[in-house]
Design a protein around this motif. Structure first.
Motif, short mmCIF file in Angstrom:
data_model
loop_
_atom_site.label_atom_id
_atom_site.label_comp_id
_atom_site.label_asym_id
_atom_site.label_seq_id
_atom_site.Cartn_x
_atom_site.Cartn_y
_atom_site.Cartn_z
N UNK A 1 0.34 -6.66 4.06
CA UNK A 1 0.58 -6.79 2.60
C UNK A 1 1.46 -8.06 2.34
N UNK A 2 1.83 -8.68 2.73
CA UNK A 2 2.40 -9.92 1.97
C UNK A 2 1.61 -11.23 2.20
N UNK A 3 0.87 -12.29 1.39
CA UNK A 3 -0.38 -12.74 1.68
C UNK A 3 0.72 -13.76 2.21
N UNK A 4 -0.95 -15.01 2.55
CA UNK A 4 -0.05 -16.38 3.32
C UNK A 4 1.26 -17.38 2.39
N UNK B 1 4.53 -7.79 7.84
CA UNK B 1 4.44 -7.19 6.25
C UNK B 1 3.42 -7.94 6.23
N UNK B 2 3.26 -9.42 6.75
CA UNK B 2 2.23 -10.82 6.38
C UNK B 2 1.43 -10.13 7.33
N UNK B 3 1.61 -9.83 8.79
CA UNK B 3 0.74 -9.26 9.83
C UNK B 3 -0.15 -8.56 9.20
N UNK C 1 1.31 -0.99 0.17
CA UNK C 1 -0.15 0.05 0.16
C UNK C 1 0.94 1.04 0.25
N UNK C 2 0.47 2.18 -1.12
CA UNK C 2 1.15 3.57 -0.60
C UNK C 2 1.43 4.18 0.74
N UNK D 1 7.78 4.00 5.11
CA UNK D 1 8.02 3.19 6.52
C UNK D 1 8.16 1.93 6.56
N UNK D 2 7.60 0.40 5.92
CA UNK D 2 7.61 -0.31 5.81
C UNK D 2 8.22 -0.96 4.28
N UNK D 3 7.33 -0.35 3.78
CA UNK D 3 8.19 -0.51 2.28
C UNK D 3 10.15 -0.02 2.05
N UNK D 4 10.17 0.74 2.80
CA UNK D 4 11.65 1.70 2.64
C UNK D 4 12.89 0.70 3.54
#
Length: 132
Positions: free
Chosen positions: A92-95, A87-89, A31-32, A37-40
Motif C-alpha cells: 500500500x506504500x511504495x519503497x 502497509x509497505x509489506x 485500497x478500498x 482496517x489498516x487506514x483507520x
C-alpha cells in the motif's frame, strides 16, 4: 528556555500534527478493502500522538500524569511506524514513501523521550502556580 503558553507552540506537537496530515494524505490512496482496517488504525494512531502531547501539556501540574500521557504519545508514534511497515509489506506504500514516513516519527519520538526523562523541566509547580 522561553515560556511556552500552549501545546501548539511545542515543536514536537507541530511535527506530530504535520506527520498526521501526511499520513492522512498517503492513506487516501490505499485500497478500498483496507479503509476500515489498516487506514483507520494508522490514521487513529497518527492523530493520537498530537492529542496525547496536548493532553500531557495540560496535565503537567501532576507529576504522574504528565509522563503517562507522554508515554502514550510515544507508544502511538511507534504504532504508526509499525503501521507504515505493515502497509509497505502489503504494497500500500511504495519503497520511497515508507522510509520517508517512518523517519518522520524519529524527530517526534526523540523529544517525547527527552520530556519523559526530564519531567521537572516541563511540569508546573502547583504550590506556586508557576513553571519550575
Amino acid at each position: 528556555m522561553a515560556k511556552i503558553a500552549s501545546h501548539k507552540e511545542l515543536t514536537v506537537w507541530k511535527n506530530a500534527m504535520d506527520a498526521a496530515m501526511r499520513i492522512f494524505e498517503v492513506t487516501r490512496s490505499f485500497p478500498v478493502e483496507e479503509k476500515y482496517s489498516m487506514v483507520d488504525q494508522i490514521r487513529r494512531s497518527s492523530r493520537s500522538v498530537a492529542a496525547n502531547l496536548a493532553e500531557a501539556w495540560r496535565r503537567r501540574r501532576y507529576e504522574a500524569a504528565f509522563p503517562a500521557n507522554l508515554n502514550d504519545a510515544e507508544a502511538e508514534a511507534s504504532e504508526v511506524q509499525t503501521g507504515i511497515e505493515r502497509a509497505f509489506r502489503c504494497g500500500s506504500i511504495n519503497q520511497e514513501t515508507a522510509p520517508e514516513l517512518d523517519e518522520t516519527y524519529e524527530p517526534i519520538i526523540g523529544p517525547i523521550v527527552t520530556m519523559i526523562r526530564q519531567p521537572g523541566t516541563w511540569t508546573v509547580d502547583r504550590r506556586s502556580g508557576g513553571e519550575r
